[in-house]
Write a protein that holds these residues in place. Structure first.
Motif, PDB file in Angstrom:
ATOM      1  N   THR A   1      32.729  62.061  61.910  1.00 42.83           N
ATOM      2  CA  THR A   1      33.458  63.210  61.379  1.00 42.83           C
ATOM      3  C   THR A   1      33.674  63.122  59.873  1.00 42.83           C
ATOM      4  O   THR A   1      34.068  64.109  59.252  1.00 42.83           O
ATOM      5  N   ARG A   2      33.416  61.945  59.283  1.00 41.77           N
ATOM      6  CA  ARG A   2      33.647  61.760  57.843  1.00 41.77           C
ATOM      7  C   ARG A   2      32.440  61.179  57.105  1.00 41.77           C
ATOM      8  O   ARG A   2      32.491  60.970  55.903  1.00 41.77           O
ATOM      9  N   SER A   3      31.379  60.914  57.836  1.00 44.75           N
ATOM     10  CA  SER A   3      30.252  60.211  57.219  1.00 44.75           C
ATOM     11  C   SER A   3      29.572  61.044  56.134  1.00 44.75           C
ATOM     12  O   SER A   3      29.133  60.503  55.113  1.00 44.75           O
ATOM     13  N   ASP A   4      29.469  62.366  56.311  1.00 45.25           N
ATOM     14  CA  ASP A   4      28.841  63.199  55.293  1.00 45.25           C
ATOM     15  C   ASP A   4      29.668  63.213  54.011  1.00 45.25           C
ATOM     16  O   ASP A   4      29.131  63.163  52.906  1.00 45.25           O
ATOM     17  N   LEU A   5      30.980  63.303  54.174  1.00 42.32           N
ATOM     18  CA  LEU A   5      31.868  63.268  53.015  1.00 42.32           C
ATOM     19  C   LEU A   5      31.777  61.912  52.315  1.00 42.32           C
ATOM     20  O   LEU A   5      31.736  61.834  51.077  1.00 42.32           O
ATOM     21  N   ALA A   6      31.719  60.825  53.086  1.00 45.93           N
ATOM     22  CA  ALA A   6      31.610  59.486  52.513  1.00 45.93           C
ATOM     23  C   ALA A   6      30.287  59.313  51.766  1.00 45.93           C
ATOM     24  O   ALA A   6      30.241  58.712  50.686  1.00 45.93           O
TER      25      ALA A   6
ATOM     26  N   ASP B   1      29.928  72.037  57.302  1.00 45.48           N
ATOM     27  CA  ASP B   1      30.237  73.401  56.882  1.00 45.48           C
ATOM     28  C   ASP B   1      29.147  73.851  55.911  1.00 45.48           C
ATOM     29  O   ASP B   1      28.954  73.248  54.864  1.00 45.48           O
ATOM     30  N   GLY B   2      28.455  74.956  56.255  1.00 48.43           N
ATOM     31  CA  GLY B   2      27.342  75.406  55.421  1.00 48.43           C
ATOM     32  C   GLY B   2      27.738  75.753  54.008  1.00 48.43           C
ATOM     33  O   GLY B   2      26.918  75.704  53.086  1.00 48.43           O
ATOM     34  N   ASP B   3      29.029  76.083  53.788  1.00 46.32           N
ATOM     35  CA  ASP B   3      29.471  76.451  52.450  1.00 46.32           C
ATOM     36  C   ASP B   3      29.358  75.295  51.461  1.00 46.32           C
ATOM     37  O   ASP B   3      29.340  75.503  50.260  1.00 46.32           O
ATOM     38  N   SER B   4      29.328  74.067  51.961  1.00 49.28           N
ATOM     39  CA  SER B   4      29.297  72.905  51.078  1.00 49.28           C
ATOM     40  C   SER B   4      27.919  72.258  50.982  1.00 49.28           C
ATOM     41  O   SER B   4      27.730  71.304  50.236  1.00 49.28           O
ATOM     42  N   ARG B   5      26.957  72.776  51.731  1.00 51.59           N
ATOM     43  CA  ARG B   5      25.623  72.187  51.718  1.00 51.59           C
ATOM     44  C   ARG B   5      24.981  72.309  50.342  1.00 51.59           C
ATOM     45  O   ARG B   5      24.191  71.447  49.945  1.00 51.59           O
ATOM     46  N   ASP B   6      25.338  73.356  49.588  1.00 47.74           N
ATOM     47  CA  ASP B   6      24.747  73.535  48.261  1.00 47.74           C
ATOM     48  C   ASP B   6      25.133  72.400  47.325  1.00 47.74           C
ATOM     49  O   ASP B   6      24.328  71.961  46.498  1.00 47.74           O
ATOM     50  N   LEU B   7      26.350  71.876  47.449  1.00 51.81           N
ATOM     51  CA  LEU B   7      26.772  70.751  46.620  1.00 51.81           C
ATOM     52  C   LEU B   7      25.985  69.494  46.976  1.00 51.81           C
ATOM     53  O   LEU B   7      25.525  68.765  46.091  1.00 51.81           O
ATOM     54  N   ALA B   8      25.824  69.230  48.276  1.00 54.53           N
ATOM     55  CA  ALA B   8      25.038  68.062  48.701  1.00 54.53           C
ATOM     56  C   ALA B   8      23.614  68.152  48.184  1.00 54.53           C
ATOM     57  O   ALA B   8      23.053  67.166  47.696  1.00 54.53           O
ATOM     58  N   ASP B   9      23.010  69.345  48.257  1.00 57.14           N
ATOM     59  CA  ASP B   9      21.639  69.524  47.767  1.00 57.14           C
ATOM     60  C   ASP B   9      21.563  69.248  46.269  1.00 57.14           C
ATOM     61  O   ASP B   9      20.616  68.613  45.786  1.00 57.14           O
ATOM     62  N   MET B  10      22.558  69.740  45.524  1.00 52.58           N
ATOM     63  CA  MET B  10      22.560  69.525  44.076  1.00 52.58           C
ATOM     64  C   MET B  10      22.668  68.040  43.727  1.00 52.58           C
ATOM     65  O   MET B  10      21.941  67.534  42.876  1.00 52.58           O
ATOM     66  N   VAL B  11      23.577  67.336  44.399  1.00 53.11           N
ATOM     67  CA  VAL B  11      23.780  65.917  44.111  1.00 53.11           C
ATOM     68  C   VAL B  11      22.540  65.107  44.484  1.00 53.11           C
ATOM     69  O   VAL B  11      22.113  64.208  43.737  1.00 53.11           O
ATOM     70  N   GLU B  12      21.933  65.421  45.617  1.00 47.21           N
ATOM     71  CA  GLU B  12      20.745  64.682  46.047  1.00 47.21           C
ATOM     72  C   GLU B  12      19.565  64.934  45.102  1.00 47.21           C
ATOM     73  O   GLU B  12      18.780  64.022  44.816  1.00 47.21           O
ATOM     74  N   THR B  13      19.440  66.166  44.614  1.00 52.62           N
ATOM     75  CA  THR B  13      18.401  66.456  43.626  1.00 52.62           C
ATOM     76  C   THR B  13      18.639  65.666  42.352  1.00 52.62           C
ATOM     77  O   THR B  13      17.705  65.101  41.760  1.00 52.62           O
ATOM     78  N   GLN B  14      19.914  65.591  41.932  1.00 59.38           N
ATOM     79  CA  GLN B  14      20.249  64.844  40.725  1.00 59.38           C
ATOM     80  C   GLN B  14      19.980  63.353  40.895  1.00 59.38           C
ATOM     81  O   GLN B  14      19.508  62.680  39.978  1.00 59.38           O
TER      82      GLN B  14
ATOM     83  N   LEU C   1      15.346  61.015  55.810  1.00 59.85           N
ATOM     84  CA  LEU C   1      15.666  60.810  57.229  1.00 59.85           C
ATOM     85  C   LEU C   1      17.035  61.389  57.579  1.00 59.85           C
ATOM     86  O   LEU C   1      17.206  61.981  58.652  1.00 59.85           O
ATOM     87  N   VAL C   2      18.004  61.223  56.683  1.00 61.93           N
ATOM     88  CA  VAL C   2      19.337  61.787  56.933  1.00 61.93           C
ATOM     89  C   VAL C   2      19.260  63.305  56.986  1.00 61.93           C
ATOM     90  O   VAL C   2      19.858  63.948  57.855  1.00 61.93           O
ATOM     91  N   ARG C   3      18.517  63.901  56.055  1.00 61.72           N
ATOM     92  CA  ARG C   3      18.379  65.359  56.050  1.00 61.72           C
ATOM     93  C   ARG C   3      17.763  65.860  57.357  1.00 61.72           C
ATOM     94  O   ARG C   3      18.154  66.899  57.892  1.00 61.72           O
ATOM     95  N   ASN C   4      16.794  65.117  57.869  1.00 64.02           N
ATOM     96  CA  ASN C   4      16.122  65.533  59.110  1.00 64.02           C
ATOM     97  C   ASN C   4      17.033  65.451  60.319  1.00 64.02           C
ATOM     98  O   ASN C   4      16.744  66.048  61.365  1.00 64.02           O
ATOM     99  N   GLN C   5      18.145  64.710  60.183  1.00 68.84           N
ATOM    100  CA  GLN C   5      19.107  64.600  61.278  1.00 68.84           C
ATOM    101  C   GLN C   5      20.183  65.674  61.222  1.00 68.84           C
ATOM    102  O   GLN C   5      21.045  65.741  62.092  1.00 68.84           O
ATOM    103  N   SER C   6      20.148  66.503  60.187  1.00 66.81           N
ATOM    104  CA  SER C   6      21.186  67.536  60.029  1.00 66.81           C
ATOM    105  C   SER C   6      21.086  68.579  61.131  1.00 66.81           C
ATOM    106  O   SER C   6      19.999  68.910  61.581  1.00 66.81           O
TER     107      SER C   6
END
Length: 276
Positions: free
Chosen positions: A156-161, A244-257, A271-276
């Motif tokens: 429940t917290r792994s994505d945030l971590a 929450d799909g509203d926050s996926r854009d932030l994850a995408d930005m950080v991963e691109t960076q 691999l993590v993305r493929n598990q989403s």
């Protein structure tokens, strides 16, 4: 024949110099530190190569002799993502230290809530292995690792971590841009409906300065970023999770960076993305 020895202490490293006649024969340094095991490899029939991120010395690679034997003194202490106390000997002109003693403090690798959490743990290890220089101590980065490890075991917290670690890893490396104001005109971004990110310029931009079409993050994602950069991970509410799909854009930005800044692709991230 061994004739004499000298001992000295320098920066928490105990050194012993052995002499043969009038010439120095061997210099051995004793390294002692807390560490987290981030990767292991088999060596020969019974040994193991261990990559550990240590509090005092940064990333170290060492050999644990006999670690793969059933009755090894290292049994259960060198598993992936174990938090340990380690003692090792370092010889001049040798890349691998000789691991002498290991005390287990806590094991984080065996308590993953699901396979996705396991992949996220391995992503942390990959980031440290691929982006951190050898023998370069970084106390804040070590504390960050210990802060994130128990949280990333919880589904429940792994994505945030994961997000927390990625953002702060970039920031500690001096690669995360200022986020409070537009990088071009300096206007505050806190009340903007959308904040744009220019990866080539490595800056956040307001709507007036974005120029060509750029990826954007929503106001909710921007507020999450602010919380990540200003509050301890344990204080962040689980409702900020990236399911929450509203926050996926932030994850995408950080991963691109991450991949752009370190000029490489990270296998575990895919691999993590493929598990989403």
């Amino acid at each position: 024949m061994l004739k004499a020895s000298q001992k000295c202490r320098r920066d928490d490293i105990y050194s012993v110099t052995f002499f043969w006649g009038h010439g120095s024969l061997l210099v051995v340094s004793l390294l002692e530190s807390e560490a987290v095991v981030i990767k292991t490899y088999p060596l020969a029939e019974a040994d193991k190569i261990v990559v550990a991120y240590t509090r005092k010395y940064g990333k170290l690679r060492g050999v644990a002799r006999g670690a793969r034997r059933l009755r090894s003194r290292f049994a259960g202490r060198l598993e992936l993502f174990s938090w340990i106390g380690i003692s090792a000997f370092e010889r001049e002109n040798q890349d691998l230290v000789q691991i002498d003693k290991v005390d287990l403090i806590r094991s984080f690798g065996l308590g993953c809530g699901n396979y996705r959490c396991f992949l996220q743990l391995n992503l942390l290890g990959e980031l440290l292995i691929e982006t951190v220089p050898e023998h370069e101590p970084n106390e804040p980065l070590f504390r960050l690792l210990l802060l994130v490890l128990p949280e990333i075991q919880d589904p429940t917290r792994s994505d945030l971590a994961q997000l927390y670690f990625e953002v702060w890893h970039l920031k500690l490396a001096g690669l995360f841009p200022s986020y409070r104001t537009c990088g071009q005109c300096g206007v505050s971004l806190f009340n903007a409906a959308h904040v744009f990110y220019g990866s080539a310029l490595n800056m956040f931009l307001c709507g007036n300065c974005k120029g060509k079409a750029l990826p954007s993050i929503s106001s909710k994602s921007y507020q999450l970023l602010h919380h990540v950069l200003t509050e301890p991970l344990g204080h962040l509410n689980g409702s900020f999770g990236l399911t929450d799909g509203d926050s996926r854009d932030l994850a995408d930005m950080v991963e691109t960076q991450l991949q752009r800044s370190f000029e490489r692709r990270f296998d575990c991230l895919t691999l993590v993305r493929n598990q989403s």
